[in-house]
Design a protein around this motif. Structure first.
Motif, PDB file in Angstrom:
ATOM      1  N   LEU A 104       0.827  -1.213   0.000  1.00  9.60           N
ATOM      2  CA  LEU A 104       0.000   0.000   0.000  1.00  9.60           C
ATOM      3  C   LEU A 104       0.855   1.254   0.000  1.00  9.60           C
ATOM      4  O   LEU A 104       0.519   2.249  -0.650  1.00  9.60           O
ATOM      5  CB  LEU A 104      -0.929   0.004   1.220  1.00  9.60           C
ATOM      6  CG  LEU A 104      -2.096  -0.984   1.199  1.00  9.60           C
ATOM      7  CD1 LEU A 104      -2.790  -1.001   2.556  1.00  9.60           C
ATOM      8  CD2 LEU A 104      -3.090  -0.634   0.092  1.00  9.60           C
ATOM      9  N   ASP A 105       1.956   1.206   0.719  1.00  8.04           N
ATOM     10  CA  ASP A 105       2.838   2.368   0.812  1.00  8.04           C
ATOM     11  C   ASP A 105       3.358   2.763  -0.566  1.00  8.04           C
ATOM     12  O   ASP A 105       3.524   3.950  -0.867  1.00  8.04           O
ATOM     13  CB  ASP A 105       3.998   2.043   1.754  1.00  8.04           C
ATOM     14  CG  ASP A 105       4.865   3.254   2.066  1.00  8.04           C
ATOM     15  OD1 ASP A 105       4.304   4.352   2.246  1.00  8.04           O
ATOM     16  OD2 ASP A 105       6.098   3.101   2.113  1.00  8.04           O
ATOM     17  N   ALA A 106       3.584   1.760  -1.407  1.00  8.21           N
ATOM     18  CA  ALA A 106       4.103   2.012  -2.750  1.00  8.21           C
ATOM     19  C   ALA A 106       2.998   2.433  -3.732  1.00  8.21           C
ATOM     20  O   ALA A 106       3.275   3.100  -4.725  1.00  8.21           O
ATOM     21  CB  ALA A 106       4.803   0.766  -3.279  1.00  8.21           C
ATOM     22  N   ILE A 107       1.755   2.042  -3.449  1.00 12.40           N
ATOM     23  CA  ILE A 107       0.647   2.245  -4.399  1.00 12.40           C
ATOM     24  C   ILE A 107      -0.213   3.466  -4.059  1.00 12.40           C
ATOM     25  O   ILE A 107      -0.571   4.247  -4.937  1.00 12.40           O
ATOM     26  CB  ILE A 107      -0.254   0.982  -4.435  1.00 12.40           C
ATOM     27  CG1 ILE A 107       0.542  -0.207  -4.971  1.00 12.40           C
ATOM     28  CG2 ILE A 107      -1.499   1.226  -5.292  1.00 12.40           C
ATOM     29  CD1 ILE A 107      -0.100  -1.551  -4.677  1.00 12.40           C
ATOM     30  N   ALA A 108      -0.574   3.616  -2.785  1.00 12.37           N
ATOM     31  CA  ALA A 108      -1.528   4.664  -2.383  1.00 12.37           C
ATOM     32  C   ALA A 108      -0.918   6.060  -2.566  1.00 12.37           C
ATOM     33  O   ALA A 108       0.299   6.226  -2.449  1.00 12.37           O
ATOM     34  CB  ALA A 108      -1.949   4.462  -0.932  1.00 12.37           C
ATOM     35  N   PRO A 109      -1.759   7.075  -2.859  1.00 10.36           N
ATOM     36  CA  PRO A 109      -1.254   8.447  -2.993  1.00 10.36           C
ATOM     37  C   PRO A 109      -0.513   8.894  -1.738  1.00 10.36           C
ATOM     38  O   PRO A 109      -0.760   8.372  -0.640  1.00 10.36           O
ATOM     39  CB  PRO A 109      -2.536   9.267  -3.185  1.00 10.36           C
ATOM     40  CG  PRO A 109      -3.558   8.302  -3.678  1.00 10.36           C
ATOM     41  CD  PRO A 109      -3.222   6.979  -3.057  1.00 10.36           C
ATOM     42  N   ALA A 110       0.373   9.863  -1.920  1.00  8.86           N
ATOM     43  CA  ALA A 110       1.221  10.325  -0.807  1.00  8.86           C
ATOM     44  C   ALA A 110       0.399  10.830   0.378  1.00  8.86           C
ATOM     45  O   ALA A 110       0.818  10.698   1.525  1.00  8.86           O
ATOM     46  CB  ALA A 110       2.165  11.418  -1.299  1.00  8.86           C
ATOM     47  N   HIS A 111      -0.795  11.389   0.104  1.00  7.42           N
ATOM     48  CA  HIS A 111      -1.601  11.965   1.189  1.00  7.42           C
ATOM     49  C   HIS A 111      -2.438  10.907   1.928  1.00  7.42           C
ATOM     50  O   HIS A 111      -2.994  11.194   2.987  1.00  7.42           O
ATOM     51  CB  HIS A 111      -2.543  13.038   0.639  1.00  7.42           C
ATOM     52  CG  HIS A 111      -3.699  12.472  -0.142  1.00  7.42           C
ATOM     53  ND1 HIS A 111      -3.598  12.146  -1.475  1.00  7.42           N
ATOM     54  CD2 HIS A 111      -4.976  12.141   0.229  1.00  7.42           C
ATOM     55  CE1 HIS A 111      -4.756  11.662  -1.902  1.00  7.42           C
ATOM     56  NE2 HIS A 111      -5.602  11.654  -0.885  1.00  7.42           N
ATOM     57  N   ALA A 112      -2.533   9.709   1.374  1.00  9.89           N
ATOM     58  CA  ALA A 112      -3.482   8.703   1.894  1.00  9.89           C
ATOM     59  C   ALA A 112      -3.102   8.208   3.286  1.00  9.89           C
ATOM     60  O   ALA A 112      -1.930   7.984   3.595  1.00  9.89           O
ATOM     61  CB  ALA A 112      -3.584   7.527   0.936  1.00  9.89           C
ATOM     62  N   ILE A 113      -4.122   8.035   4.108  1.00 11.24           N
ATOM     63  CA  ILE A 113      -3.970   7.444   5.443  1.00 11.24           C
ATOM     64  C   ILE A 113      -4.131   5.933   5.315  1.00 11.24           C
ATOM     65  O   ILE A 113      -5.021   5.447   4.608  1.00 11.24           O
ATOM     66  CB  ILE A 113      -5.028   8.004   6.413  1.00 11.24           C
ATOM     67  CG1 ILE A 113      -4.847   9.506   6.603  1.00 11.24           C
ATOM     68  CG2 ILE A 113      -4.969   7.280   7.762  1.00 11.24           C
ATOM     69  CD1 ILE A 113      -5.980  10.170   7.378  1.00 11.24           C
ATOM     70  N   LEU A 114      -3.271   5.190   5.997  1.00 14.28           N
ATOM     71  CA  LEU A 114      -3.343   3.727   6.003  1.00 14.28           C
ATOM     72  C   LEU A 114      -3.766   3.272   7.397  1.00 14.28           C
ATOM     73  O   LEU A 114      -3.041   3.469   8.370  1.00 14.28           O
ATOM     74  CB  LEU A 114      -1.990   3.114   5.629  1.00 14.28           C
ATOM     75  CG  LEU A 114      -1.329   3.628   4.332  1.00 14.28           C
ATOM     76  CD1 LEU A 114      -0.014   2.914   4.087  1.00 14.28           C
ATOM     77  CD2 LEU A 114      -2.269   3.459   3.133  1.00 14.28           C
ATOM     78  N   ALA A 115      -4.971   2.711   7.496  1.00 14.81           N
ATOM     79  CA  ALA A 115      -5.512   2.281   8.790  1.00 14.81           C
ATOM     80  C   ALA A 115      -5.620   0.766   8.837  1.00 14.81           C
ATOM     81  O   ALA A 115      -5.825   0.114   7.812  1.00 14.81           O
ATOM     82  CB  ALA A 115      -6.887   2.914   9.018  1.00 14.81           C
ATOM     83  N   THR A 116      -5.492   0.210  10.018  1.00 15.75           N
ATOM     84  CA  THR A 116      -5.660  -1.229  10.209  1.00 15.75           C
ATOM     85  C   THR A 116      -6.755  -1.490  11.235  1.00 15.75           C
ATOM     86  O   THR A 116      -6.855  -0.787  12.239  1.00 15.75           O
ATOM     87  CB  THR A 116      -4.345  -1.912  10.650  1.00 15.75           C
ATOM     88  OG1 THR A 116      -4.623  -3.299  10.969  1.00 15.75           O
ATOM     89  CG2 THR A 116      -3.720  -1.247  11.877  1.00 15.75           C
ATOM     90  N   ASN A 117      -7.557  -2.505  10.954  1.00 13.55           N
ATOM     91  CA  ASN A 117      -8.624  -2.913  11.874  1.00 13.55           C
ATOM     92  C   ASN A 117      -8.130  -3.997  12.844  1.00 13.55           C
ATOM     93  O   ASN A 117      -8.929  -4.702  13.446  1.00 13.55           O
ATOM     94  CB  ASN A 117      -9.828  -3.425  11.059  1.00 13.55           C
ATOM     95  CG  ASN A 117     -10.977  -3.880  11.944  1.00 13.55           C
ATOM     96  OD1 ASN A 117     -11.454  -3.142  12.785  1.00 13.55           O
ATOM     97  ND2 ASN A 117     -11.419  -5.122  11.773  1.00 13.55           N
ATOM     98  N   THR A 118      -6.803  -4.139  12.990  1.00 11.88           N
ATOM     99  CA  THR A 118      -6.290  -5.152  13.910  1.00 11.88           C
ATOM    100  C   THR A 118      -6.929  -5.027  15.289  1.00 11.88           C
ATOM    101  O   THR A 118      -7.181  -3.919  15.771  1.00 11.88           O
ATOM    102  CB  THR A 118      -4.751  -5.066  14.047  1.00 11.88           C
ATOM    103  OG1 THR A 118      -4.322  -6.094  14.958  1.00 11.88           O
ATOM    104  CG2 THR A 118      -4.298  -3.720  14.572  1.00 11.88           C
ATOM    105  N   SER A 119      -7.185  -6.173  15.902  1.00 10.68           N
ATOM    106  CA  SER A 119      -7.806  -6.178  17.229  1.00 10.68           C
ATOM    107  C   SER A 119      -6.786  -6.335  18.340  1.00 10.68           C
ATOM    108  O   SER A 119      -7.133  -6.271  19.517  1.00 10.68           O
ATOM    109  CB  SER A 119      -8.828  -7.314  17.311  1.00 10.68           C
ATOM    110  OG  SER A 119      -8.192  -8.567  17.093  1.00 10.68           O
ATOM    111  N   SER A 120      -5.497  -6.542  17.987  1.00 11.15           N
ATOM    112  CA  SER A 120      -4.523  -6.804  19.058  1.00 11.15           C
ATOM    113  C   SER A 120      -3.078  -6.506  18.693  1.00 11.15           C
ATOM    114  O   SER A 120      -2.245  -6.349  19.582  1.00 11.15           O
ATOM    115  CB  SER A 120      -4.620  -8.274  19.494  1.00 11.15           C
ATOM    116  OG  SER A 120      -4.330  -9.140  18.401  1.00 11.15           O
ATOM    117  N   LEU A 121      -2.742  -6.430  17.402  1.00 11.78           N
ATOM    118  CA  LEU A 121      -1.340  -6.308  16.997  1.00 11.78           C
ATOM    119  C   LEU A 121      -0.831  -4.863  17.085  1.00 11.78           C
ATOM    120  O   LEU A 121      -1.592  -3.920  16.871  1.00 11.78           O
ATOM    121  CB  LEU A 121      -1.167  -6.824  15.564  1.00 11.78           C
ATOM    122  CG  LEU A 121      -1.436  -8.322  15.372  1.00 11.78           C
ATOM    123  CD1 LEU A 121      -1.490  -8.666  13.890  1.00 11.78           C
ATOM    124  CD2 LEU A 121      -0.388  -9.170  16.077  1.00 11.78           C
TER     125      LEU A 121
END
Length: 283
Positions: A104-121
């Motif tokens: 995702l870091d390589a693909i998503a636009p520079a402004h994009a937020i990357l969120a995770t729905n992890t429940s514990s990690l």
């Protein structure tokens, strides 16, 4: 920071629920999974949920169609190339999540937020796979997503204030209640819930009471809507075991040691409701 386009990675129970609430709030949503059949299953789940709302008079058929029209199919992670936010809801595994975030870091636009729905990690560890750790954040939705109000919002070590504010504002637009939580194993929800479930399993393992009795005590004595063993079946015993292992490893404290009976059931493939058998049998 203006969020308009959202990509949800993983069309399973959590991912489809997140996609639904985002579309209902007016966001353009790309629902991504590896195979067409997984997307279709997730999309049908959303359609059924919305149909129930129509039957109950909470929305019209036109409203339902408008929500469904907001959701588009994605079978490639490359579709993240024009979104403002990605919410990852893939399997609860650090290697898999880091691999997804690196891509995702390589693909998503520079402004994009990357969120995770992890429940514990740990969010910080997931963020370390990217070159934008300040734009990585945790959004832990509760199951079932369309019903449950809480979203735990977890900052990583580097998450900046602007990103936190944008996600907090968006969470409110989803008609959810954001609660800020620090980046510790299990956060708050699973750090408290999973040891309770694990202790209930120990109580069964040690022959203190039957599964029905244990669940009845917690339902009628503590006013829980569902007993801990039934709840474990609904969550998935493999998920419960994995989270207990994250807690045990993260804190190094024996109080988080998974019950041997939980391990045995998972090895037997008795994972709960999704496999038809866990502590209870489901037709």
């Amino acid at each position: 920071m203006n969020i308009q386009k959202v990509m949800v990675i993983g069309a399973g129970q959590m991912g489809s629920g997140i996609a639904q609430v985002c579309a209902q709030a007016g966001y353009e949503v790309k629902l991504n999974d590896r195979e067409e059949k997984f997307f279709e299953r997730g999309f049908q789940t959303i359609s059924k949920n919305l149909s129930r709302n129509v039957e109950k008079g909470r929305m019209t058929e036109d409203d339902k169609q408008a929500v469904l029209n907001k959701i588009s199919k994605s079978l490639s992670i490359d579709d993240a190339n024009d979104v403002d936010l990605v919410i990852e809801a893939a399997v609860e595994n650090m290697e898999i999540k880091q691999s997804i975030f690196k891509q995702l870091d390589a693909i998503a636009p520079a402004h994009a937020i990357l969120a995770t729905n992890t429940s514990s990690l740990p969010i910080t560890e997931i963020a370390a796979a990217t070159n934008r750790p300040e734009q990585v954040i945790g959004m832990h939705f509760m199951n079932p997503v369309p019903v449950m109000k809480l979203v735990e919002i977890i900052r990583g070590l580097a998450t900046n204030d602007e990103v936190y504010a944008a996600i907090e504002e968006m969470t409110k637009k989803l008609s959810k209640v954001p609660v800020e939580v620090n980046d510790f194993p299990g956060f708050v929800a699973n750090r408290v819930l999973m040891p309770m479930i694990n202790e209930a399993i120990y109580t069964l393992y040690e022959g203190v009471a039957t599964k029905e009795a244990i669940d009845d005590v917690m339902k009628m004595g503590m006013n829980h809507p569902m007993g801990p063993l039934q709840l474990a079946d609904f969550i998935g015993l493999d998920t419960c075991l994995y989270i207990m292992e994250v807690l045990h490893e993260g804190f190094g404290d024996s109080k988080y040691r998974p019950c041997p009976l939980l391990r045995k059931y998972v090895k037997a493939g008795w994972l709960g409701k999704k496999t038809g058998r866990g502590f209870y049998i489901y037709e």
